[in-house]
Motif scaffolding. Structure first.
Motif, short mmCIF file in Angstrom:
data_model
loop_
_atom_site.label_atom_id
_atom_site.label_comp_id
_atom_site.label_asym_id
_atom_site.label_seq_id
_atom_site.Cartn_x
_atom_site.Cartn_y
_atom_site.Cartn_z
N PHE A 60 31.07 70.62 41.37
CA PHE A 60 30.87 70.45 42.80
C PHE A 60 29.68 69.54 43.09
O PHE A 60 28.76 69.40 42.28
CB PHE A 60 30.63 71.81 43.47
N GLY A 61 29.71 68.93 44.25
CA GLY A 61 28.62 68.08 44.70
C GLY A 61 28.47 68.18 46.21
O GLY A 61 29.29 68.78 46.91
N TRP A 62 27.40 67.56 46.71
CA TRP A 62 27.11 67.52 48.15
C TRP A 62 27.59 66.16 48.67
O TRP A 62 26.92 65.15 48.47
CB TRP A 62 25.62 67.68 48.40
N PHE A 63 28.73 66.12 49.36
CA PHE A 63 29.34 64.84 49.71
C PHE A 63 29.11 64.48 51.18
O PHE A 63 29.22 65.33 52.07
CB PHE A 63 30.84 64.88 49.40
N ALA A 64 28.78 63.21 51.36
CA ALA A 64 28.54 62.67 52.70
C ALA A 64 28.77 61.17 52.64
O ALA A 64 29.00 60.59 51.57
CB ALA A 64 27.11 62.98 53.15
N ILE A 65 28.72 60.52 53.80
CA ILE A 65 28.84 59.07 53.82
C ILE A 65 27.56 58.47 53.23
O ILE A 65 26.49 59.08 53.31
CB ILE A 65 29.09 58.54 55.25
N PRO A 66 27.64 57.29 52.61
CA PRO A 66 26.46 56.73 51.93
C PRO A 66 25.24 56.58 52.82
O PRO A 66 24.10 56.74 52.35
CB PRO A 66 26.97 55.36 51.44
N ARG A 67 25.44 56.30 54.10
CA ARG A 67 24.28 56.08 54.98
C ARG A 67 23.75 57.37 55.61
O ARG A 67 22.82 57.32 56.42
CB ARG A 67 24.66 55.09 56.09
N PHE A 68 24.32 58.51 55.24
CA PHE A 68 23.90 59.77 55.87
C PHE A 68 22.46 60.09 55.49
O PHE A 68 22.07 59.99 54.34
CB PHE A 68 24.82 60.91 55.42
N ARG A 69 21.68 60.52 56.47
CA ARG A 69 20.31 60.92 56.25
C ARG A 69 20.07 62.27 56.92
O ARG A 69 20.14 62.37 58.15
CB ARG A 69 19.32 59.87 56.82
N ALA A 70 19.79 63.26 56.10
CA ALA A 70 19.47 64.58 56.66
C ALA A 70 18.08 64.53 57.27
O ALA A 70 17.21 63.77 56.82
CB ALA A 70 19.52 65.63 55.55
N PRO A 71 17.84 65.32 58.32
CA PRO A 71 16.52 65.33 58.96
C PRO A 71 15.43 65.69 57.94
O PRO A 71 15.55 66.67 57.21
CB PRO A 71 16.65 66.42 60.04
#
Length: 285
Positions: free
Chosen positions: A163-174
């Motif tokens: 498993f991994g933490w998937f998001a769009i490449p430009r995603f930035r968590a606060p």
């Protein structure tokens, strides 16, 4: 005198053609790779045609094999109809598949079932592993393909997912803020896996999106709404594992398990076929 075709050999040909593997086909038929190879050699000898190209890494249909495919399916269907007489209600195989397990493997599994198990009707339920196991234990399902439960023993391992933490490449968590998650609702095991990992790492989180299915969860991640904990084979094109760059904790691995309790030979054979198709598809990812 014209040669006659062995229907068992034709069934073996259909499996090898679909799974592109003698090993997986032997597994589905409950026999050995050598026995499947011998059936195919005799079938080719009877037809006077080379149906398959064999190599150490792959098995592919020849042009003559591709041309024979539809005739082979028609022969098996006609044979099964001749055995049962007039068309009648077919026995039903009820299968539950966890939404976090029924990824890209679902299509080849259904294709295999259609090609081989012509005497059965397949009923598929998609849901959470825990709910499906409850229905299985109650006798409402013949078999389930689910994520391994810590308290559950037995079953047949079909795949081991990372498993991994998937998001769009430009995603930035606060920065310093809670991790925005896209998950299924409780009691989803993958949701629990993600929350345990974040709690252990003392990282705050919020459920930014709760989906009714894995497709909805992945869509939320693709839309840039949140981070989705997903098995790598599930991650759609366009999503990347941002875990290392975002200093998120490792999620580890989880087994996909088949539990079954069927006595009918046709159902057992169909489940062997489905299991072989699942393994074949998951290993290709």
């Amino acid at each position: 005198m014209k040669p006659t075709l062995d229907v068992a050999a034709v069934r073996a040909f259909l499996l090898v053609a679909e799974l592109e593997s003698f090993t997986r086909s032997a597994e589905a038929l409950g026999t050995t790779q050598a026995a499947v190879s011998l059936k195919l050699q005799r079938l080719e000898a009877a037809l006077g045609k080379r149906l398959l190209d064999r190599s150490p890494r792959a098995v592919r249909l020849t042009a003559e094999g591709a041309a024979f495919l539809e005739n082979a399916r028609a022969l098996v269907a006609a044979h099964d109809l001749a055995l049962t007489g007039t068309p009648r209600s077919r026995p039903r195989l009820s299968l539950g598949i966890s939404d976090h397990a029924a990824g890209p493997e679902l299509v080849p599994m259904l294709q295999q079932f259609q090609a081989i198990a012509t005497e059965l009707v397949l009923s598929v339920s998609i849901g959470l592993s825990r709910d499906l196991l409850d229905r299985y234990d109650a006798g409402a399902l013949d078999a389930v393909i689910v994520r391994q439960e810590a308290s559950r023993r037995g079953g047949e391992t079909l795949a081991i997912d990372e498993f991994g933490w998937f998001a769009i490449p430009r995603f930035r968590a606060p920065a310093g803020g809670p991790v925005p998650l896209a998950t299924l609702a409780s009691p989803c095991g993958v949701r629990a896996l993600a929350i345990r990992a974040l709690d252990k790492a003392k990282m705050p989180f919020i459920e930014a999106f709760v989906g009714g299915g894995v497709a909805a969860v992945a869509a939320a991640a693709q839309a840039g709404l949140a981070i989705a904990p997903l098995a790598r084979r599930f991650a759609p094109v366009g999503l990347v594992d941002i875990g290392p760059n975002a200093s998120l904790p490792r999620l580890g691995r989880s087994k996909v398990i088949l539990h079954a309790k069927v006595s009918e030979a046709a159902k057992r054979a169909a489940l062997r076929t489905l299991a072989a198709a699942f393994r074949s598809a998951s290993m290709s990812k």
